[in-house]
Design a protein around this motif. Structure first.
Motif, PDB file in Angstrom:
ATOM      1  N   UNK A  31      17.390  15.571 -48.216  1.00 26.46           N
ATOM      2  CA  UNK A  31      16.047  15.017 -48.093  1.00 26.46           C
ATOM      3  C   UNK A  31      15.994  13.846 -47.131  1.00 26.46           C
ATOM      4  N   UNK A  32      16.993  13.726 -46.288  1.00 29.35           N
ATOM      5  CA  UNK A  32      17.065  12.634 -45.327  1.00 29.35           C
ATOM      6  C   UNK A  32      16.075  12.884 -44.188  1.00 29.35           C
ATOM      7  N   UNK A  33      15.362  11.837 -43.805  1.00 24.34           N
ATOM      8  CA  UNK A  33      14.348  11.953 -42.760  1.00 24.34           C
ATOM      9  C   UNK A  33      14.651  11.113 -41.528  1.00 24.34           C
ATOM     10  N   UNK A  34      15.556  10.151 -41.639  1.00 27.37           N
ATOM     11  CA  UNK A  34      15.813   9.234 -40.529  1.00 27.37           C
ATOM     12  C   UNK A  34      17.294   9.203 -40.177  1.00 27.37           C
ATOM     13  N   UNK A  35      17.550   8.838 -38.920  1.00 26.06           N
ATOM     14  CA  UNK A  35      18.923   8.727 -38.438  1.00 26.06           C
ATOM     15  C   UNK A  35      19.398  10.007 -37.797  1.00 26.06           C
ATOM     16  N   UNK A  36      20.672  10.038 -37.471  1.00 31.52           N
ATOM     17  CA  UNK A  36      21.284  11.241 -36.929  1.00 31.52           C
ATOM     18  C   UNK A  36      21.162  11.439 -35.437  1.00 31.52           C
ATOM     19  N   UNK A  37      20.485  10.537 -34.737  1.00 31.32           N
ATOM     20  CA  UNK A  37      20.316  10.735 -33.289  1.00 31.32           C
ATOM     21  C   UNK A  37      21.653  10.777 -32.564  1.00 31.32           C
ATOM     22  N   UNK A  38      22.635  10.082 -33.102  1.00 32.41           N
ATOM     23  CA  UNK A  38      23.955  10.095 -32.465  1.00 32.41           C
ATOM     24  C   UNK A  38      24.593  11.485 -32.495  1.00 32.41           C
ATOM     25  N   UNK A  39      24.114  12.370 -33.340  1.00 34.45           N
ATOM     26  CA  UNK A  39      24.683  13.721 -33.416  1.00 34.45           C
ATOM     27  C   UNK A  39      24.049  14.672 -32.403  1.00 34.45           C
ATOM     28  N   UNK A  45      24.406  14.725 -29.292  1.00 31.64           N
ATOM     29  CA  UNK A  45      25.336  15.031 -28.203  1.00 31.64           C
ATOM     30  C   UNK A  45      26.119  16.313 -28.469  1.00 31.64           C
ATOM     31  N   UNK A  46      26.165  16.750 -29.721  1.00 35.29           N
ATOM     32  CA  UNK A  46      26.898  17.976 -30.049  1.00 35.29           C
ATOM     33  C   UNK A  46      25.978  19.189 -29.911  1.00 35.29           C
ATOM     34  N   UNK A  47      26.581  20.381 -29.903  1.00 31.98           N
ATOM     35  CA  UNK A  47      25.783  21.608 -29.825  1.00 31.98           C
ATOM     36  C   UNK A  47      24.911  21.797 -31.065  1.00 31.98           C
ATOM     37  N   UNK A  48      25.396  21.346 -32.200  1.00 38.40           N
ATOM     38  CA  UNK A  48      24.674  21.474 -33.456  1.00 38.40           C
ATOM     39  C   UNK A  48      24.538  20.091 -34.090  1.00 38.40           C
ATOM     40  N   UNK A  49      23.357  19.475 -34.049  1.00 39.26           N
ATOM     41  CA  UNK A  49      23.217  18.161 -34.684  1.00 39.26           C
ATOM     42  C   UNK A  49      23.666  18.220 -36.147  1.00 39.26           C
ATOM     43  N   UNK A  50      24.608  17.353 -36.496  1.00 37.22           N
ATOM     44  CA  UNK A  50      25.170  17.361 -37.847  1.00 37.22           C
ATOM     45  C   UNK A  50      24.203  16.788 -38.872  1.00 37.22           C
ATOM     46  N   UNK A  75      20.392  16.564 -39.562  1.00 37.32           N
ATOM     47  CA  UNK A  75      19.114  17.111 -39.122  1.00 37.32           C
ATOM     48  C   UNK A  75      17.965  16.353 -39.778  1.00 37.32           C
ATOM     49  N   UNK A  76      17.376  15.456 -39.007  1.00 37.34           N
ATOM     50  CA  UNK A  76      16.273  14.633 -39.490  1.00 37.34           C
ATOM     51  C   UNK A  76      15.099  14.753 -38.522  1.00 37.34           C
ATOM     52  N   UNK A  77      14.017  14.046 -38.845  1.00 37.42           N
ATOM     53  CA  UNK A  77      12.861  13.998 -37.958  1.00 37.42           C
ATOM     54  C   UNK A  77      13.282  13.522 -36.570  1.00 37.42           C
ATOM     55  N   UNK A  78      14.133  12.522 -36.512  1.00 38.08           N
ATOM     56  CA  UNK A  78      14.523  11.939 -35.236  1.00 38.08           C
ATOM     57  C   UNK A  78      15.639  12.649 -34.504  1.00 38.08           C
ATOM     58  N   UNK A  79      16.381  13.502 -35.199  1.00 38.03           N
ATOM     59  CA  UNK A  79      17.520  14.133 -34.541  1.00 38.03           C
ATOM     60  C   UNK A  79      17.376  15.639 -34.371  1.00 38.03           C
ATOM     61  N   UNK A  80      16.387  16.231 -34.975  1.00 39.22           N
ATOM     62  CA  UNK A  80      16.347  17.692 -34.966  1.00 39.22           C
ATOM     63  C   UNK A  80      14.987  18.270 -34.587  1.00 39.22           C
ATOM     64  N   UNK A  81      13.916  17.738 -35.147  1.00 37.64           N
ATOM     65  CA  UNK A  81      12.601  18.328 -34.945  1.00 37.64           C
ATOM     66  C   UNK A  81      12.195  18.234 -33.476  1.00 37.64           C
ATOM     67  N   UNK A  82      11.769  19.342 -32.874  1.00 37.78           N
ATOM     68  CA  UNK A  82      11.446  19.311 -31.445  1.00 37.78           C
ATOM     69  C   UNK A  82      10.047  18.802 -31.107  1.00 37.78           C
ATOM     70  N   UNK A  83       9.098  18.882 -32.045  1.00 33.76           N
ATOM     71  CA  UNK A  83       7.717  18.501 -31.756  1.00 33.76           C
ATOM     72  C   UNK A  83       7.147  17.630 -32.872  1.00 33.76           C
TER      73      UNK A  83
END
Length: 181
Positions: A88-96, A98-103, A105-113
């Motif tokens: 249920x994490x929504x924030x963080x993860x932007x540092x991931x 750089x990889x092919x698969x973001x480890x 997956x939050x609003x800031x690291x995964x969602x495209x729109x």
């Protein structure tokens, strides 16, 4: 055949028989299976918002207002500042990113729109009362989520015009899917 299997089969038959009798007997209010959907039924659920923002409703919100809504209706599942664990994490993860698969997956690291966030929150949140937030509350919660992910600044107003223009960090991280091919 074991006694356990016999009991399981008997219970399944009784359950399906009960469903069949309910369908043939008195009408059940929900989910109203077996009747043709009315134009009003379809309109109530036909609220998809695409990347271009077409169909976004009137309304507006800021991260400050969104934080108040978040604390009242979202923090129980998603934690302080979107740090909910594990799924249920929504924030963080932007540092991931750089990889092919973001480890993470939050609003800031995964969602495209950003419009997809609005669409999802409006339809499905809060989990115990989906579709209960006003348009202003949805815009505000989305603004708050974008702010805690470092995508927008304090004081920015999110509405139908500004939301589609927000460039999400992972916008280019997806392979386009051509529908109908």
């Amino acid at each position: 055949m074991s006694m356990r299997s016999l009991v399981a089969i008997t219970l399944a038959i009784l359950a399906f028989g009960g469903l069949a009798m309910a369908a043939g007997g008195t009408r059940v209010a929900h989910p109203a299976l077996g009747r043709t959907a009315t134009t009003e039924d379809v309109a109530a659920w036909d609220v998809s918002i695409g990347p271009d923002g077409k169909g976004l409703p009137p309304g507006r919100g800021t991260a400050e207002t969104g934080e108040a809504v978040y604390l009242a209706k979202c923090v129980g599942c998603h934690g302080e500042k979107g740090a909910g664990k594990p799924n249920d994490r929504l924030a963080g993860g932007r540092e991931t990113l750089a990889s092919d698969q973001p480890a993470v997956k939050t609003v800031g690291s995964y969602w495209p729109y950003a419009t997809t966030i609005f669409d999802y929150v409006r339809r499905a949140m809060p989990i115990n009362e989906p579709k209960s937030l006003t348009h202003d509350e949805v815009y505000a919660v989305v603004a708050y989520l974008l702010k805690i992910n470092g995508i927008i600044s304090d004081g920015e107003i999110i509405d139908a015009q500004s939301l589609p223009r927000i460039k999400m960090p992972n916008r280019e991280g997806f392979v386009p899917f051509a529908r109908g091919q």
